[in-house]
Design a protein around this motif. Structure first.
Motif, short mmCIF file in Angstrom:
data_model
loop_
_atom_site.label_atom_id
_atom_site.label_comp_id
_atom_site.label_asym_id
_atom_site.label_seq_id
_atom_site.Cartn_x
_atom_site.Cartn_y
_atom_site.Cartn_z
N PHE A 23 50.64 -9.05 31.03
CA PHE A 23 51.32 -8.11 31.48
C PHE A 23 50.96 -7.49 32.84
N TRP B 283 52.93 -7.03 36.51
CA TRP B 283 52.91 -5.61 36.87
C TRP B 283 52.08 -5.78 38.24
N ASP C 70 54.22 -7.35 40.90
CA ASP C 70 55.41 -6.63 41.31
C ASP C 70 54.86 -5.44 42.27
N ILE C 71 53.98 -4.77 41.82
CA ILE C 71 53.38 -3.49 42.87
C ILE C 71 53.03 -3.94 43.91
N SER D 119 56.47 -15.84 38.17
CA SER D 119 57.35 -14.31 37.96
C SER D 119 58.08 -14.03 39.02
N HIS E 100 66.26 1.52 38.68
CA HIS E 100 65.18 0.46 38.45
C HIS E 100 65.75 -0.85 38.18
N ARG F 243 63.29 -5.17 34.27
CA ARG F 243 61.81 -4.62 34.19
C ARG F 243 61.27 -5.80 33.41
#
Length: 184
Positions: free
Chosen positions: A57, A61, A64-65, A134, A160, A166
């Motif tokens: 995770f 994340w 993505d960030i 990813s 989103h 997500r």
């Protein structure tokens, strides 16, 4: 195999859009969801257990960030303009960098992961490959939405891109993460 085909769909889009219809899409959806579910079980039952899931995770994340902020600040060279016009190679680099930093930090600080005694160089390669997967998961979902003429994959998370937006990267990464878990 499915993710190799997804790469072809993304690279050849919009001509490859015909593969995003009917039974082909239905079978692909089942394969993606079932393989991610089985991967969750494999990772959960591995020696790294829940920490392996946390690590996956954090990787997604972080990617993505990092991609979002680096792409907004530095983005110039489009990654796949026919699929997702806002994504840039600079964003991918930023996502890769942040994922590398947070995942290596997590890997060296958690006893469950530190005990694996995996060299940092191996972690770096694994992280880089998983970040690439990813990005592919995200682009494949974008191609799917673009082909079907929808902006969001649902309305549960307004602004989103929907629920699928997500979890698209996680759905792609989890099977590869389970493979890595099985090998270490």
């Amino acid at each position: 195999l499915l993710w190799c085909l997804a790469l072809v769909v993304v690279m050849k889009f919009p001509a490859s859009g015909r593969w995003l219809e009917g039974h082909v899409l239905l079978v692909a959806g089942y394969v993606v969801v079932i393989s991610a579910w089985l991967a969750l079980i494999v990772i959960r039952e591995s020696p790294v257990a829940a920490w392996g899931l946390v690590w996956a995770f954090v990787l997604v994340w972080g990617a993505d960030i990092g991609a979002y902020f680096a792409g907004r600040a530095l983005g110039r060279i489009k990654l796949a303009p026919a699929v997702s016009p806002g994504k840039t190679w600079e964003g991918v680099a930023g996502g890769m960098l942040l994922a590398l930093v947070v995942c290596v930090a997590l890997a060296v600080s958690l006893p469950a992961l530190t005990g694996l005694e995996v060299p940092v160089s191996t972690w770096l390669v694994v992280i880089a490959v998983l970040v690439a997967v990813s990005v592919l998961g995200d682009l494949f979902e974008s191609a799917l939405k673009r082909h079907h003429g929808v902006k969001d994959s649902g309305s549960l998370f307004p602004g989103h891109g929907g629920v699928l937006d997500r979890i698209d990267s996680l759905l792609a990464v989890l099977p590869f993460g389970a493979l890595v878990t099985a090998l270490v």
